[in-house]
Design a protein around this motif. Structure first.
Motif, PDB file in Angstrom:
ATOM      1  N   GLN A 111     -24.738 -33.545   4.546  1.00  0.00           N
ATOM      2  CA  GLN A 111     -25.643 -32.514   5.048  1.00  0.00           C
ATOM      3  C   GLN A 111     -26.911 -32.422   4.211  1.00  0.00           C
ATOM      4  OE1 GLN A 111     -25.344 -30.580   7.897  1.00  0.00           O
ATOM      5  NE2 GLN A 111     -23.688 -32.037   8.288  1.00  0.00           N
ATOM      6  N   ARG A 115     -30.518 -32.677   5.795  1.00  0.00           N
ATOM      7  CA  ARG A 115     -31.548 -31.674   5.528  1.00  0.00           C
ATOM      8  C   ARG A 115     -32.906 -32.326   5.333  1.00  0.00           C
ATOM      9  NH1 ARG A 115     -30.755 -27.138   0.741  1.00  0.00           N
ATOM     10  NH2 ARG A 115     -32.717 -26.022   1.009  1.00  0.00           N
ATOM     11  N   SER A 140     -29.054 -23.565  -1.688  1.00  0.00           N
ATOM     12  CA  SER A 140     -27.958 -23.514  -0.726  1.00  0.00           C
ATOM     13  C   SER A 140     -27.417 -24.911  -0.464  1.00  0.00           C
ATOM     14  CB  SER A 140     -28.421 -22.886   0.586  1.00  0.00           C
ATOM     15  OG  SER A 140     -29.424 -23.677   1.188  1.00  0.00           O
ATOM     16  N   THR A 142     -24.204 -26.799   2.467  1.00  0.00           N
ATOM     17  CA  THR A 142     -23.489 -26.533   3.716  1.00  0.00           C
ATOM     18  C   THR A 142     -22.223 -27.375   3.806  1.00  0.00           C
ATOM     19  OG1 THR A 142     -25.578 -26.043   4.817  1.00  0.00           O
ATOM     20  CG2 THR A 142     -23.691 -26.482   6.230  1.00  0.00           C
ATOM     21  N   VAL A 144     -19.287 -28.586   6.640  1.00  0.00           N
ATOM     22  CA  VAL A 144     -19.096 -28.729   8.086  1.00  0.00           C
ATOM     23  C   VAL A 144     -17.644 -29.032   8.447  1.00  0.00           C
ATOM     24  CG1 VAL A 144     -21.453 -29.456   8.567  1.00  0.00           C
ATOM     25  CG2 VAL A 144     -19.760 -31.173   7.966  1.00  0.00           C
ATOM     26  N   ALA A 178     -19.434 -24.480  10.717  1.00  0.00           N
ATOM     27  CA  ALA A 178     -20.105 -24.767   9.450  1.00  0.00           C
ATOM     28  C   ALA A 178     -20.153 -23.493   8.615  1.00  0.00           C
ATOM     29  CB  ALA A 178     -21.513 -25.308   9.677  1.00  0.00           C
ATOM     30  N   THR A 180     -22.498 -22.103   5.207  1.00  0.00           N
ATOM     31  CA  THR A 180     -23.593 -22.342   4.265  1.00  0.00           C
ATOM     32  C   THR A 180     -23.465 -21.379   3.095  1.00  0.00           C
ATOM     33  OG1 THR A 180     -25.073 -23.081   6.031  1.00  0.00           O
ATOM     34  CG2 THR A 180     -26.087 -22.394   3.964  1.00  0.00           C
ATOM     35  N   ARG A 182     -25.079 -19.762  -0.182  1.00  0.00           N
ATOM     36  CA  ARG A 182     -26.447 -19.491  -0.638  1.00  0.00           C
ATOM     37  C   ARG A 182     -26.413 -18.599  -1.871  1.00  0.00           C
ATOM     38  NH1 ARG A 182     -27.987 -18.443   3.716  1.00  0.00           N
ATOM     39  NH2 ARG A 182     -29.216 -20.262   4.269  1.00  0.00           N
ATOM     40  N   ARG A 193     -21.070 -20.265  10.776  1.00  0.00           N
ATOM     41  CA  ARG A 193     -21.460 -20.558  12.154  1.00  0.00           C
ATOM     42  C   ARG A 193     -20.201 -20.791  12.979  1.00  0.00           C
ATOM     43  NH1 ARG A 193     -24.572 -24.694  11.422  1.00  0.00           N
ATOM     44  NH2 ARG A 193     -23.352 -26.400  12.301  1.00  0.00           N
TER      45      ARG A 193
END
Length: 464
Positions: A111, A115, A140, A142, A144, A178, A180, A182, A193
């Protein structure tokens, strides 16, 4: 977004991951820039059809600049590999050469490359070129795959189970796609998500079904002026006297500390927490404002298509031709206006309105704001002298109204002209159809040439 409650080991590991991933992102970006310079500037270019070295006649920005073998197997329809695929395939070799990358989950590294691909895609779509990241703008990463949630605990691969504040339970039937992680000023947060394929997608309402529109004029004295004579206040979270005084005191404490000391880091953390609290309050207020606007009994919402970055652009310098010295250009006064524009955050508010409007099946129409604050809503006369602060007095017909409410009605009428251009049988409800519909329609679809329609009163208040 949920706040995490990691232990000391997990917090330290996540901080190390952020530093390593930032170095990996910068290395991948430098790899693409180096390959582009070798291929297209120095002449070492590989032709796609013949797979032989050649020198291009014209130098262009490549979407596929990266080191590595650029070819797939011969059986593929498109044998050319893009930069993301090349750098993604090089991750196993990277872990062997630098063992500390092996402690990071593989999907997180993938990821990270994706990005950078998104940053390049945005560049080719007209945005700025990707930049190297530092500690302030890379915070951050992520996941998945492998994310699980049980009650107030979440499982993250290679980090283990971690407690979090389950302020809003995840509904049943949704699948986690997903997560994330942060880092913010007061700790770690996670954004999840989720997806449920049983829920149908939102379908946008066609313009032919639009029968009622509300116009929104964005400002600084008041945050939003609506065409139904309603006004929404601006809380001025960053530009009020109390906040400016507290921010000045905390920033002064940072400047007095020794650079690199722990006390300076603590003082800087206090400044960051203040900015975070302001940002959180702004987000909450904007969601409430967007809900108020979208909840209106209308089919469409007309907003200004503002170029906020151009509105905050620095004034051009003025130079004395005789002495060569710089003259006053008003930038010190405009600095207060720029802070007020940043405080209201019009772009974020429009994004929230678009998001809620899509959920409610409504349409958002963006209108060119040119002359909306100078045009008389009664007779259509356009003159800069029509507006005097917050008052609008037409110099031709004598029409008297609130300047921003008049601008909101002009925005509504321009949106009606767009709708009427597609569906002739529709007529505006509660307003007259503009006499010069063709001229307004051309203005609504043309590119914006001027910054917004801030009034003199708005400038005076921002400066004060």
């Amino acid at each position: 977004m949920y706040k995490l409650r990691p232990n000391i080991t997990q917090s330290t590991k996540m901080a190390n991951w952020v530093d390593i991933l930032r170095s990996h992102y910068n290395w991948c970006l430098n790899d693409r820039l180096t390959q582009y310079a070798q291929q297209f500037i120095q002449g070492d270019y590989c032709d796609i059809r013949t797979k032989s070295l050649a020198c291009p006649l014209t130098c262009f920005v490549s979407k596929n600049g990266a080191s590595g073998e650029p070819w797939k197997s011969s059986g593929d329809k498109n044998p050319r590999r893009n930069a993301g695929m090349i750098q993604d395939a090089a991750l196993p070799e990277l872990k062997k050469a630098r063992p500390w990358y092996g402690g990071i989950d593989s999907t997180v590294l993938q990821q990270n490359v994706k990005r950078l691909d998104i940053a390049y895609k945005n560049f080719f779509d007209g945005r700025g070129f990707p930049k190297f990241k530092n500690r302030s703008n890379f915070t951050s990463f992520t996941f998945v795959m492998g994310v699980k949630v049980q009650g107030n605990k979440i499982y993250l691969p290679k980090l283990g189970w971690m407690r979090f504040y389950n302020s809003r339970p995840i509904p049943d039937g949704f699948k986690i796609k997903a997560a994330t992680i942060r880092k913010r000023q007061d700790g770690w947060y996670v954004s999840i998500r989720i997806e449920d394929k049983a829920i149908p997608d939102y379908i946008a309402r066609p313009l032919s079904d639009v029968k009622s529109i509300i116009g929104c004029d964005l400002g600084i004295t008041k945050l939003v002026h609506l065409s139904d004579n309603h006004q929404i206040d601006n809380p001025k979270l960053l530009t009020n006297k109390k906040t400016k005084r507290v921010l000045k005191i905390r920033q002064r404490r940072v400047n007095r500390k020794v650079k690199g000391s722990n006390n300076r880091k603590k003082a800087a953390t206090n400044v960051g927490r203040l900015h975070k609290n302001i940002a959180d309050k702004r987000q909450a207020y904007q969601w409430k404002t967007a809900n108020k606007i979208v909840a209106r009994n209308v089919d469409a919402i007309a907003v200004e298509n503002l170029n906020v970055s151009a509105m905050k652009r620095r004034c051009k310098p003025k130079i004395d031709e005789e002495t060569g010295r710089f003259l006053k250009n008003g930038q010190s006064r405009k600095r207060g206006l720029n802070r007020s524009i940043s405080d209201v955050s019009w772009s974020d508010l429009i994004l929230k309105i678009e998001y809620l409007a899509a959920k409610h099946g409504k349409v958002v129409i963006k209108i060119n704001p040119k002359h909306t604050s100078q045009k008389c809503q009664n007779c259509g006369h356009i003159d800069a002298s029509n507006r005097d602060g917050e008052k609008f007095i037409c110099t031709q017909c004598g029409y008297l109204a609130h300047a921003d409410i008049n601008a909101a009605k002009n925005i509504r009428d321009r949106a009606f002209s767009i709708v009427l251009g597609d569906s002739k049988e529709l007529e505006p409800q509660g307003s007259k159809r503009p006499k010069n519909c063709k001229e307004i329609s051309r203005c609504s679809v043309s590119k914006r040439r001027e910054p917004g329609n801030l009034s003199n009163q708005d400038i005076k208040i921002a400066i004060s």
